[in-house]
Design a protein around this motif. Structure first.
Motif, PDB file in Angstrom:
ATOM      1  N   TYR A   1       0.831  -1.207   0.000  1.00  0.00           N
ATOM      2  CA  TYR A   1       0.000   0.000   0.000  1.00  0.00           C
ATOM      3  C   TYR A   1       0.866   1.259   0.000  1.00  0.00           C
ATOM      4  N   ASN A   2       1.526   1.552  -1.099  1.00  0.00           N
ATOM      5  CA  ASN A   2       2.323   2.773  -1.188  1.00  0.00           C
ATOM      6  C   ASN A   2       1.601   3.752  -2.113  1.00  0.00           C
ATOM      7  N   GLY A   3       0.729   4.565  -1.520  1.00  0.00           N
ATOM      8  CA  GLY A   3      -0.127   5.444  -2.307  1.00  0.00           C
ATOM      9  C   GLY A   3       0.621   6.422  -3.191  1.00  0.00           C
ATOM     10  N   ALA A   4       1.888   6.709  -2.873  1.00  0.00           N
ATOM     11  CA  ALA A   4       2.669   7.648  -3.676  1.00  0.00           C
ATOM     12  C   ALA A   4       3.091   7.057  -5.011  1.00  0.00           C
ATOM     13  N   GLY A   5       3.045   5.721  -5.136  1.00  0.00           N
ATOM     14  CA  GLY A   5       3.443   5.081  -6.384  1.00  0.00           C
ATOM     15  C   GLY A   5       4.314   3.869  -6.135  1.00  0.00           C
ATOM     16  N   HIS A   6       4.655   3.173  -7.195  1.00  0.00           N
ATOM     17  CA  HIS A   6       5.530   2.005  -7.091  1.00  0.00           C
ATOM     18  C   HIS A   6       6.958   2.492  -6.834  1.00  0.00           C
ATOM     19  N   ASP A   7       7.557   2.005  -5.765  1.00  0.00           N
ATOM     20  CA  ASP A   7       8.833   2.553  -5.312  1.00  0.00           C
ATOM     21  C   ASP A   7       9.796   1.418  -4.978  1.00  0.00           C
ATOM     22  N   VAL A   8      10.792   1.209  -5.841  1.00  0.00           N
ATOM     23  CA  VAL A   8      11.832   0.201  -5.616  1.00  0.00           C
ATOM     24  C   VAL A   8      13.174   0.916  -5.624  1.00  0.00           C
ATOM     25  N   ARG A   9      13.891   0.850  -4.494  1.00  0.00           N
ATOM     26  CA  ARG A   9      15.177   1.535  -4.384  1.00  0.00           C
ATOM     27  C   ARG A   9      16.166   0.690  -3.580  1.00  0.00           C
ATOM     28  N   MET A  10      17.433   1.051  -3.735  1.00  0.00           N
ATOM     29  CA  MET A  10      18.489   0.483  -2.894  1.00  0.00           C
ATOM     30  C   MET A  10      19.516   1.568  -2.621  1.00  0.00           C
ATOM     31  N   GLU A  11      19.898   1.699  -1.359  1.00  0.00           N
ATOM     32  CA  GLU A  11      20.953   2.631  -0.962  1.00  0.00           C
ATOM     33  C   GLU A  11      22.121   1.822  -0.416  1.00  0.00           C
ATOM     34  N   LEU A  12      23.317   2.107  -0.920  1.00  0.00           N
ATOM     35  CA  LEU A  12      24.520   1.446  -0.432  1.00  0.00           C
ATOM     36  C   LEU A  12      25.416   2.503   0.201  1.00  0.00           C
ATOM     37  N   LEU A  13      25.700   2.331   1.479  1.00  0.00           N
ATOM     38  CA  LEU A  13      26.472   3.299   2.234  1.00  0.00           C
ATOM     39  C   LEU A  13      27.849   2.709   2.512  1.00  0.00           C
ATOM     40  N   GLY A  14      28.890   3.364   1.986  1.00  0.00           N
ATOM     41  CA  GLY A  14      30.236   2.831   2.109  1.00  0.00           C
ATOM     42  C   GLY A  14      31.181   3.756   2.832  1.00  0.00           C
ATOM     43  N   SER A  15      32.354   3.247   3.146  1.00  0.00           N
ATOM     44  CA  SER A  15      33.347   4.033   3.879  1.00  0.00           C
ATOM     45  C   SER A  15      33.939   5.158   3.040  1.00  0.00           C
ATOM     46  N   LEU A  16      33.845   5.051   1.702  1.00  0.00           N
ATOM     47  CA  LEU A  16      34.386   6.086   0.819  1.00  0.00           C
ATOM     48  C   LEU A  16      33.316   6.809   0.009  1.00  0.00           C
ATOM     49  N   GLY A  17      32.117   6.295  -0.008  1.00  0.00           N
ATOM     50  CA  GLY A  17      31.059   6.920  -0.788  1.00  0.00           C
ATOM     51  C   GLY A  17      29.763   6.153  -0.673  1.00  0.00           C
ATOM     52  N   SER A  18      28.684   6.767  -1.136  1.00  0.00           N
ATOM     53  CA  SER A  18      27.362   6.142  -1.066  1.00  0.00           C
ATOM     54  C   SER A  18      26.619   6.388  -2.372  1.00  0.00           C
ATOM     55  N   VAL A  19      25.803   5.410  -2.780  1.00  0.00           N
ATOM     56  CA  VAL A  19      25.005   5.553  -4.000  1.00  0.00           C
ATOM     57  C   VAL A  19      23.592   5.054  -3.739  1.00  0.00           C
ATOM     58  N   ALA A  20      22.671   5.503  -4.586  1.00  0.00           N
ATOM     59  CA  ALA A  20      21.280   5.055  -4.507  1.00  0.00           C
ATOM     60  C   ALA A  20      20.822   4.596  -5.880  1.00  0.00           C
ATOM     61  N   VAL A  21      20.165   3.463  -5.921  1.00  0.00           N
ATOM     62  CA  VAL A  21      19.525   2.954  -7.129  1.00  0.00           C
ATOM     63  C   VAL A  21      18.048   3.314  -7.058  1.00  0.00           C
ATOM     64  N   GLY A  22      17.488   3.779  -8.166  1.00  0.00           N
ATOM     65  CA  GLY A  22      16.067   4.109  -8.199  1.00  0.00           C
ATOM     66  C   GLY A  22      15.757   5.519  -7.733  1.00  0.00           C
ATOM     67  N   LEU A  23      16.781   6.341  -7.554  1.00  0.00           N
ATOM     68  CA  LEU A  23      16.578   7.728  -7.147  1.00  0.00           C
ATOM     69  C   LEU A  23      16.659   8.602  -8.388  1.00  0.00           C
TER      70      LEU A  23
END
Length: 330
Positions: free
Chosen positions: A228-250
């Motif tokens: 039930y995510n009324g804002a829409g279909h939302d699939v993401r992944m965030e990877l937090l690393g010691s040197l940097g971080s990235v997000a998939v689906g953003l």
């Protein structure tokens, strides 16, 4: 190339249309447990029709695509292997862990390639994240956050055959976590709730769930999801690393809005379904299968990969019921 497809429901008809548009595919032949439905879809798409699975498998196929009900997957994989036809099957390959293991043993005892449909492996964002992890650009990964939020729930009739939220929905997260990180899950703690329609609870299922996974390098992974995510279909992944971080689906389609004054990103139209979100990935996935069928590519997602993801989902379901940490054996 001549590709047969069984199961012409929503995802099956979508796959049939995708296959028809691929350069390597000369003809698509469809079948379904409801032969009249298959005949209608075949006419609508301008493809061939087979009255049943034996007729489909005997029609000179170069590849066999399974998009039928989950309860039929194991039997259909066995039929494809027996016929010696390279096979693609939507996840999962079976309804339970024991049957999944039997499918793995059957396939690995043969020389017939079987490709399991975890389409996120073919999404450009997840592939870029994997490359960053492999290159060491992010340093060591200490936390991952992954979510699968459907905009609206499935029909009541779907739930009894779905296998439950973890096996049906977040199993995609479990597979892509293994794919992106190259690590294995060693323990899980999971919980869930029935917040929406009562039929989820009536079938022993949940419509909102969360799990904390620990990987074999001590990375922590928080997985969450809802029907039930009324804002829409939302699939993401965030990877937090010691040197940097990235997000998939953003991107501009992310089903999320900022509460900060003056911030308008993301301002695009959110996706409504997984087919909208992953359409390019589905095309890439089925293109890969045609290469597997042609013998020019190794299977990119094996039945053993499917078994690994299912084991995580099964452990989460056990953890939810028993309210405890469950350790996965190597």
């Amino acid at each position: 190339m001549r590709i047969g497809l069984v199961g012409v429901g929503r995802i099956g008809a979508f796959h049939a249309a995708t296959l028809k548009g691929l350069p390597a595919v000369v003809q698509v032949v469809v079948a379904d447990a409801d032969s009249s439905r298959a005949e209608v879809v075949a006419k609508d798409l301008g493809v061939e029709f087979a009255p049943d699975v034996p007729a489909l498998l005997a029609s000179g196929l170069d590849g066999f695509v399974i998009a039928a009900a989950t309860s039929a997957h194991a039997e259909l994989i066995a039929a494809g292997v027996a016929a010696g036809i390279p096979t693609f099957c939507e996840k999962p390959v079976a309804l339970d862990l024991a049957e999944t293991q039997r499918v793995v043993e059957l396939v690995e005892a043969s020389d017939v390639p079987v490709h399991v449909g975890f389409q996120r492996r073919f999404d450009a964002g997840y592939q870029a994240a994997r490359a960053k992890v492999e290159s060491g650009e992010l340093g060591f990964i200490h936390h991952i956050r992954a979510n699968t939020n459907d905009a609206f729930p499935p029909h009541r009739e779907y739930i009894p055959q779905s296998g439950g939220f973890f096996r049906d929905c977040t199993v995609h997260d479990f597979d892509i976590i293994r794919y992106v990180t190259g690590r294995e899950v060693v323990s899980v703690y999971a919980t869930g709730a029935n917040r929406g329609e009562a039929f989820f609870g009536e079938y022993g299922d949940v419509d909102a769930a969360a799990a904390l996974l620990t990987l074999d390098d001590s990375t922590f992974v928080a997985v969450s999801g809802t029907r039930y995510n009324g804002a829409g279909h939302d699939v993401r992944m965030e990877l937090l690393g010691s040197l940097g971080s990235v997000a998939v689906g953003l991107d501009e389609h992310t089903a999320l809005r900022s509460a900060e004054p003056g911030v308008t990103f993301p301002d695009g139209k959110p996706h409504l379904t997984f087919m909208d979100r992953f359409q390019p990935a589905y095309i890439a996935e089925l293109t890969a299968f045609t290469e597997v069928a042609a013998g020019t590519r190794e299977v990119p997602c094996t039945v053993r990969d499917a078994l690994a993801a299912f084991r995580i989902a099964d452990a989460c379901e056990q953890s939810r019921h028993e309210n405890r940490v469950v350790t996965l054996n190597p």
